[in-house]
Design an enzyme around this catalytic site. Structure first.
Site, PDB file in Angstrom:
ATOM      1  CB  VAL A   1      -0.957  -0.005   1.218  1.00 20.12           C
ATOM      2  CG1 VAL A   1      -0.201   0.135   2.527  1.00 20.12           C
ATOM      3  CG2 VAL A   1      -2.029   1.067   1.097  1.00 20.12           C
ATOM      4  CB  SER A   2       0.988   4.264   0.618  1.00 19.80           C
ATOM      5  OG  SER A   2       1.353   5.628   0.520  1.00 19.80           O
ATOM      6  CD  GLN A   3       8.083   5.681   0.247  1.00 26.08           C
ATOM      7  OE1 GLN A   3       7.620   6.790   0.514  1.00 26.08           O
ATOM      8  NE2 GLN A   3       9.316   5.336   0.589  1.00 26.08           N
TER       9      GLN A   3
ATOM     10  N   GLY B   1       3.925   0.592  -3.037  1.00 21.15           N
ATOM     11  CA  GLY B   1       3.711   0.447  -4.471  1.00 21.15           C
ATOM     12  C   GLY B   1       5.006   0.519  -5.250  1.00 21.15           C
TER      13      GLY B   1
ATOM     14  CG  HIS C   1      -2.411   7.799  -1.880  1.00 24.00           C
ATOM     15  ND1 HIS C   1      -1.595   7.198  -2.818  1.00 24.00           N
ATOM     16  CD2 HIS C   1      -1.828   7.541  -0.669  1.00 24.00           C
ATOM     17  CE1 HIS C   1      -0.575   6.621  -2.215  1.00 24.00           C
ATOM     18  NE2 HIS C   1      -0.700   6.817  -0.912  1.00 24.00           N
TER      19      HIS C   1
END
Length: 406
Positions: free
Chosen positions: A237-239, A241, A383
């Protein structure tokens, strides 16, 4: 870029608070928040005031913790577990704002309360979370194993390893997808990587070469009892990615993976905030002038300096120029992406505000990757789609089921 009228009215005019409020609301489906408690807390917050945000969430967490302690003492285990989960989440909602005002001591204290509440939840829930100690270099990373809510009697279960972003909590991971995955019959593995949560408090830093992290986590996962070693998946998830695809270029034992969203270059979210003259100095490699200009630019705002320090802390560098150079290492090259053989699903939410367009770029680089779009008209934009986790998880877990469920 489109906006549905019903979703365009902000909860707060402050962009950070508005996004965080959506994350809070999205946690309700997993029991990591209660709408009444949430709205009562949001009503006490002054728009744009970080100290107000901190006071409101810390107060809510303290009250919920006290309820949990009474329920625990009176043997109301199910109620206590639910209250400890909410208390953990509410402490967690204060963490980033505490860090952003530069209160290191307050952050350490709030994090300890947050993780202690999570641990009480882990121990008291109907199927307790199992503590893991993941060998990492010369040390260990803390982890938790959540056994599946259903299907355990059918033999070894598939496992979903959850990789957090730059500043999310374990409670965030639980409410984002962990609870939904366990309800589907997946075992779920949570852990703190270097520079994340407990490891940040302990003084460790992020790594761009995340294969050095994911491989020992997979080693541990493959040795877990009751887990089918041929059906280990990863969600980032998020960074994460960026971190997950980077690791998958080297780690090929993963049966399937999801990134939410895709990230090819972490540094763009940093560079977008720089004025053009500063980007020019950075490109030239003029560290002296870059640092001078950054110091001058941040010198007028203690709040902006605190935010900078918070965001820079997990990177193993000091000085403005050095940190930007370090963040630039967090890029996925076409050569690395072409080495990914794991089936990969990439989310592409409309109105992605941190790494716009990078999900599509990642999908174009990875052979056989699949892209799934989420839209504002369905309330699933922004996001990590914070307000639509039920609908998003239905799509993501259906995709995993098609590859891992027998």
């Amino acid at each position: 870029m489109s906006h549905h009228p019903a979703l365009s009215r902000p909860l707060f005019h402050d962009a950070d608070q508005n996004f965080e409020a959506k994350v809070v609301l999205g946690s309700v489906g997993a029991g990591a928040g209660d709408l009444g408690e949430i709205f009562a807390t949001l009503a006490a917050i002054e728009d744009g005031k970080r100290e107000s945000w901190i006071r409101a969430w810390f107060a809510r967490a303290q009250v919920t913790r006290q309820l949990a302690e009474v329920s625990t003492d009176n043997g109301r285990t199910a109620t206590a577990a639910a209250q400890w989960l909410r208390a953990s989440a509410y402490y967690g909602h204060a963490l980033n704002a505490i860090a952003a005002i530069g209160d290191d001591g307050g952050y350490t204290n709030a994090f300890a309360l947050h993780r202690a509440a999570w641990d009480r939840f882990a121990d008291l829930r109907r199927v307790p979370l199992e503590r893991l100690s993941i060998r990492f270099g010369k040390g260990r990373l803390p982890g938790y194993l959540q056994r599946p809510e259903v299907g355990a009697e059918d033999g070894p279960s598939p496992l979903l390893v959850l990789v957090n972003g730059s500043d999310g909590t374990l409670t965030d991971l639980y409410s984002t997808i962990g609870a939904s995955a366990a309800a589907r019959g997946y075992a779920v593995l949570y852990f703190d990587g270097p520079g994340q949560q407990s490891q940040l408090v302990a003084g460790s830093h992020f790594r761009p070469d995340f294969e050095a992290v994911l491989t020992p986590v997979v080693d541990t996962a493959l040795g877990l009892s009751g887990v089918d070693a041929s059906r280990v998946a990863v969600y980032g998830v998020s960074q994460a990615g960026y971190w997950v695809p980077r690791a998958l270029a080297f780690e090929h034992r993963v049966a399937a993976a999801i990134v939410d969203p895709g990230v090819t270059d972490v540094s763009t979210s940093w560079l977008s905030h720089l004025p053009a003259p500063l980007r020019h100095e950075l490109a030239k490699g003029d560290s002296k002038h870059f640092d001078q200009y950054m110091k001058l630019g941040l010198g007028h705002s203690a709040a902006e300096r605190a935010v900078w320090s918070f965001r820079a802390k997990p990177y193993a560098s000091t000085g403005y120029f050095a940190v930007y150079r370090e963040v630039e290492k967090y890029r996925l090259t076409a050569e690395l992406a072409s080495s990914i053989t794991t089936p990969l699903l990439i989310t592409a939410p409309e109105n992605e505000q941190f790494w716009p367009g990078q999900s599509e770029e990642l999908a174009s680089l990875v052979p056989e990757a699949e892209l799934v779009r989420f839209t504002a008209v369905n309330g699933a934009d922004a996001h990590c789609e914070p307000l639509a986790r039920t609908a998003v998880n239905e799509v993501l877990l259906d995709w995993l089921d098609a590859r891992l469920v027998r």
